[in-house]
Enzyme design. Structure first.
Site, PDB file in Angstrom:
ATOM      1  N   ASP A   1      35.626  45.984  32.894  1.00  0.00           N
ATOM      2  CA  ASP A   1      35.826  45.896  34.304  1.00  0.00           C
ATOM      3  C   ASP A   1      34.696  45.648  35.343  1.00  0.00           C
ATOM      4  OD1 ASP A   1      36.992  45.945  36.894  1.00  0.00           O
ATOM      5  OD2 ASP A   1      37.491  48.339  37.072  1.00  0.00           O
TER       6      ASP A   1
ATOM      7  N   HIS B   1      34.833  40.354  36.520  1.00  0.00           N
ATOM      8  CA  HIS B   1      35.091  39.900  37.871  1.00  0.00           C
ATOM      9  C   HIS B   1      33.746  39.210  38.030  1.00  0.00           C
ATOM     10  CE1 HIS B   1      38.112  42.483  39.242  1.00  0.00           C
ATOM     11  NE2 HIS B   1      37.729  43.434  38.399  1.00  0.00           N
TER      12      HIS B   1
HETATM   13 ZN   LIG Z   1      41.290  46.943  38.866  1.00  0.00          ZN
END
Ligand SMILES: [Zn+2]
Length: 437
Positions: A315, A72
């Protein structure tokens, strides 16, 4: 950097005497590697060419550049947490030469214009290559299909509503049918919503003790079972993100045995920590999906060892420290991961003997490359004539993760203070040294 074009004017680098590990070709031997103008131009027992820079790599491992298919970058929309420049700096500091960013941005990464925005900004400011995983539904709301075909043409390397599940079975069927036509993978964030309303952590003894609403394993498993069932006839490439439940490994193994195209990834935190970490680390251990129990950790590690889980992904989820200072119920989910990922995987998987170092490199290079079709442009392997994305690893390194190692904008991780081993010490992207420890 966003594409496979080598950086021009990058000069030449001669890397001497490294153990070169290339899982795609099976090469695992001591070699000299010569890089010129962004490409690998020779891999030989001994190279005596002159180069602008000669690196003595005896005792080191030279691997294809690491690839993280799940980060992200918070850009556009939440650049106080991270942006493309800071996120890719964190990436190269962790040995990554390519990252794939998730679509939970603001505005949502669901149009070819945003794919182009990320590409252009990464070209200007990025320290490594950035590829977009575009949303499957508009605004990730699960109501209407996003512009999947146009995003595919603009260069999206996969599709996902990550941060959210595609909740409706009917929409999910349409998504699988549509993504299948692109040849890309659909990546699911598996979270059954009615089981997870208001939940902050794994449903178990610790949530009971703390009086927190629990998030059961079944929330993940139900979505995996549903999607496998839907995909049985469609056969879209279906990928499970950040797997947390040990039972999920069995579901995936069964589907794979049936020939349904299913892959799965594991994250550093789910391979190391349990729900007990909430008691010691508070919101720094608040994840989506949550940290579970030791037998889940063991099953995930075994899932990697058995070849069921074939991809590792961080992640990487940066949050501002003030947001993580909120009470557990209000704090956001997620932790950063790029700077420490390789060493944490090594500690979870290689040091206890579940897999060897070449296998770890495979799970972090060619396998994520294949997931995102990056192998089609030579990313994820080392070959003569190929793109010079390389990571030099010191297998004997010993270090303690400290704030000084965190170069992104955020420092939300429960792993600070951990003693770690093997570590990337140099990151070469398109023939240019972009990071040196
Ligand atoms: Zn996720």
């Amino acid at each position: 950097m966003s594409d496979t074009t080598p950086t021009s004017g990058s000069g030449s680098i001669l890397i001497k005497g490294a153990r070169v590990i290339d899982p795609l070709s099976g090469l695992d031997a001591t070699r000299d590697v010569l890089v010129r103008d962004g490409r690998v131009v020779a891999i030989e027992d001994s190279i005596s060419d002159t180069a602008e820079r000669v690196i003595d790599a005896a005792g080191k491992v030279l691997a294809p550049g690491l690839i993280d298919p799940h980060v992200h970058l918070r850009d556009p929309g939440q650049t106080h947490k991270e942006d493309i420049a800071s996120g890719t700096l964190a990436a190269v500091a962790g040995g990554f030469t390519s990252v794939c960013c998730m679509p939970n941005t603001s505005p949502c990464l669901d149009t070819p214009e945003i794919v182009e925005y990320i590409k252009a900004k990464a070209d200007r400011e990025g320290h490594c290559r950035v590829f977009s995983v575009a949303a499957a539904t508009q605004g990730r709301k699960g109501e209407r299909l996003a512009e999947i075909e146009l995003c595919d043409q603009a260069g999206a390397v996969g599709f996902s509503d990550d941060g959210d599940v595609v909740e409706s079975a009917s929409m999910m069927r349409t998504v699988l049918q549509t993504v299948k036509h692109t040849g890309k993978a659909f990546m699911q964030h598996c979270q059954e919503l009615t089981l997870t309303q208001g939940a902050t952590m794994h449903a178990g003894s610790v949530s009971m003790k703390l009086g927190e609403r629990g998030w059961p394993r079944e929330a993940e498993e139900l979505i995996i079972e549903r999607d496998i069932r839907l995909n049985r006839s469609i056969k879209c490439r279906y990928h499970i993100q950040h797997m947390s439940s040990g039972n999920s490994v069995e579901l995936v193994a069964r589907a794979q045995a049936e020939g349904i195209p299913v892959t799965a990834e594991a994250s550093p935190h789910h391979l190391h920590l349990t729900h007990k970490a909430i008691e010691t680390h508070g919101t720094m251990a608040k994840m989506n999906p949550p940290l579970r129990e030791q037998h889940d950790v063991d099953a995930l590690r075994k899932g990697v060892a058995d070849g069921i889980i074939t991809i590792l992904a961080t992640d990487h989820a940066p949050h501002h420290i003030d947001e993580k200072r909120n009470p557990l119920c209000d704090a956001p989910f997620g932790i950063i991961g790029l700077e420490s990922a390789f060493s944490l995987y090594h500690k979870a998987l290689v040091e206890p003997g579940h897999i060897d170092l070449p296998k770890l490199i495979e799970l972090m290079t060619i396998n994520p490359a294949k997931l995102c079709n990056l192998d089609e442009c030579g990313i994820g392997s080392i070959s003569v004539g190929g793109v010079a994305d390389l990571t030099l690893i010191d297998p004997e390194h010993e270090w303690t993760l400290g704030n000084e190692h965190l170069v992104g904008k955020s420092s939300n991780t429960p792993f600070l203070g951990w003693d770690l081993g093997a570590r990337p010490v140099m990151t070469i992207v398109g023939g240019q040294v972009r990071w040196e420890a």
